[in-house]
Design an enzyme around this catalytic site. Structure first.
Site, short mmCIF file in Angstrom:
data_model
loop_
_atom_site.label_atom_id
_atom_site.label_comp_id
_atom_site.label_asym_id
_atom_site.label_seq_id
_atom_site.Cartn_x
_atom_site.Cartn_y
_atom_site.Cartn_z
N LYS A 1 0.85 -1.19 0.00
CA LYS A 1 0.00 0.00 0.00
C LYS A 1 0.88 1.24 0.00
O LYS A 1 2.07 1.21 0.38
CB LYS A 1 -0.93 0.02 1.22
CG LYS A 1 -0.24 0.02 2.58
CD LYS A 1 0.26 1.37 3.08
CE LYS A 1 0.88 1.27 4.48
NZ LYS A 1 1.57 2.51 4.91
N ASP B 1 -2.64 -1.20 10.66
CA ASP B 1 -2.83 -1.22 9.21
C ASP B 1 -3.49 -2.51 8.70
O ASP B 1 -3.87 -2.58 7.53
CB ASP B 1 -1.48 -1.06 8.49
CG ASP B 1 -0.95 0.36 8.58
OD1 ASP B 1 -1.69 1.25 9.05
OD2 ASP B 1 0.20 0.59 8.17
#
Length: 464
Positions: free
Chosen positions: A186, A311
């Site tokens: 990401k 996350d």
């Protein structure tokens, strides 16, 4: 002669391109020769396919590549294409092509694909007749799925009357076989700290952009309740690895005796701000939830993921998203198609030290989704701190900034540049100085992990 099939490496690109040109020489005098002579494998495209784990090489005892197979994955599709498969003519008729083909098809089956497609010549013994011996059957070349390939053939003057398209169906996985799952990287397209909570955690705002590139997790179900990581990860003991912890955490929700063997292919640099460990953990949660038939929904899996790291939930939910809180309050976003040059500076950036830095801005005014969408909100609050403390990251930002607006992802160390075309991204990556490593990746709105889950579910339905 011993031949080994293994994943291709970036430093083998020139050798593989040479194999392709040598194989093309076999077509001298054939009707397709003028087309083959004009068209060759683009090295930069091959390099990116290698970075995604879609190329395998056959190497002999000396380590010399003598053949390769390159798979072409269509976004969201249930079929894989064979973009290229070549063997050095000097090593032909030794079973190398068959070994490469079977290895590629086995990987595709493990990844949940339903079939493998290819385009080839009908009148060449090592083309259509060879593939027919290995389970491929001719299909209607007027199928819209082959429209792009046929248009490319016309542009290159390839003889359409000799072109044949073939497919090989792949059976669903049986119990006890390995399955393959992507763990995407990401980027943080911006990052602000807007405050600090009473428990010491920071209130954040960010946009998580998922990529089509990352790590790979292979899983094999066990029935003895054991969790085994079979891949050594430097400086990460198995019992503290997030993939093992994720599997152990899910076990209490799974049937008795649920266990797993876990293998990892690490491509995301550790400590790079790209979410590698969190994504690996999410891939294990999502995949084993299905493989073990644990039956947890996204909310429950995200709650488990939060116990492993802030996350993890965004990777579990599988959507690029606007995030607030400590990163757990997620609003899915549909972002425009973009390509990214991601630069790895090869410098360790300790996140804990950054959060403790006295010069870190911790009270930025809250941003809005509209301010991000307008391009007003783009900064990363860690950038000035990292610049001052980590010269290699600063140098990477400066070099990449020569081509546009370079940004830090997360708390670093990786930096990135957004582009509107893959060609632009690849051209920049090709100029990367040797002290850095460049990757090119496409931003996606839906995680490749969830696309793979959908394929596996579809393969099961198709097999019933």
């Amino acid at each position: 002669m011993t031949v080994k099939i293994e994943r291709a490496r970036p430093d083998q690109v020139d050798a593989l391109c040479a194999i392709e040109r040598a194989a093309v020489e076999l077509f001298r005098g054939h009707q397709a020769w003028p087309s083959y002579r004009r068209v060759s494998v683009p090295p930069e495209v091959l390099r990116e396919a290698i970075a995604r784990g879609l190329v395998w090489v056959a190497v002999i005892g000396s380590g010399e590549p003598v053949g390769f197979v390159w798979l072409d994955a269509e976004e969201g599709g249930d079929a894989l294409g064979i973009a290229e498969m070549d063997v050095l003519p000097s090593h032909g008729q030794r079973g190398i092509g068959a070994a490469l083909l079977e290895h590629a098809c086995a990987w595709a089956r493990g990844a949940g694909y339903h079939r493998v497609d290819l385009g080839t010549l009908s009148d060449v013994p090592w083309n259509a007749p060879f593939y027919a011996k290995h389970g491929f059957v001719a299909v209607d070349k007027d199928d819209p799925a082959f429209a792009f390939a046929r248009e490319r053939d016309r542009e290159n003057g390839f003889p359409d009357d000799l072109r044949v398209f073939m497919s090989r169906p792949l059976a669903p996985l049986a119990a006890g076989e390995w399955s393959v799952w992507p763990a995407p990287a990401k980027l943080n397209l911006f990052l602000r700290i807007t405050g600090r909570r009473a428990d010491g955690y920071h209130e954040l705002q960010t946009v998580f952009r998922l990529l089509d590139w990352g790590d790979e997790i292979s899983l094999r179900v066990r029935h003895d309740g054991e969790i085994h990581r079979l891949t050594d990860v430097p400086d990460v003991p198995a019992d503290s690895d997030l993939v093992v912890r994720a599997a152990s955490l899910l076990q209490s929700h799974a049937p008795a005796g649920a266990g797993a063997d876990i293998e990892l292919v690490k491509r995301i640099p550790m400590g790079g701000g790209l979410g590698g460990g969190s994504s690996d953990a999410a891939a294990v949660l999502v995949a084993l939830n299905w493989l073990w038939d644990a039956g947890l929904g996204d909310d429950a899996l995200a709650d488990l993921g939060r116990e492993l790291g802030a996350d993890v939930p965004v990777f579990v939910r599988g959507r690029s998203a606007w995030a607030e809180g400590v990163g757990e309050k997620l609003t899915p976003l549909t972002l425009p198609k973009r390509w990214y040059v991601v630069l790895e500076p090869h410098e360790h950036v300790p996140t804990a030290a950054l959060f403790q830095a006295p010069e870190l801005t911790r009270n930025a005014p809250p941003a809005t989704i509209s301010s991000f969408a307008s391009g007003e909100t783009v900064e990363n609050t860690f950038t000035p701190v990292v610049r001052a403390r980590h010269p290699r990251v600063a140098a990477a930002l400066d070099w990449l900034g020569g081509f546009g607006r370079a940004r830090l992802s997360g708390s670093g160390a990786c930096v990135f540049l957004e582009t509107e075309s893959p060609e632009r991204a690849e051209a920049i990556a090709e100029r990367c100085p040797p002290r850095f490593t460049a990757h090119v990746a496409m931003g996606v709105n839906t995680s490749p992990l969830h696309v793979t889950l959908a394929r596996h579910r579809g393969a099961v339905r198709a097999g019933k």
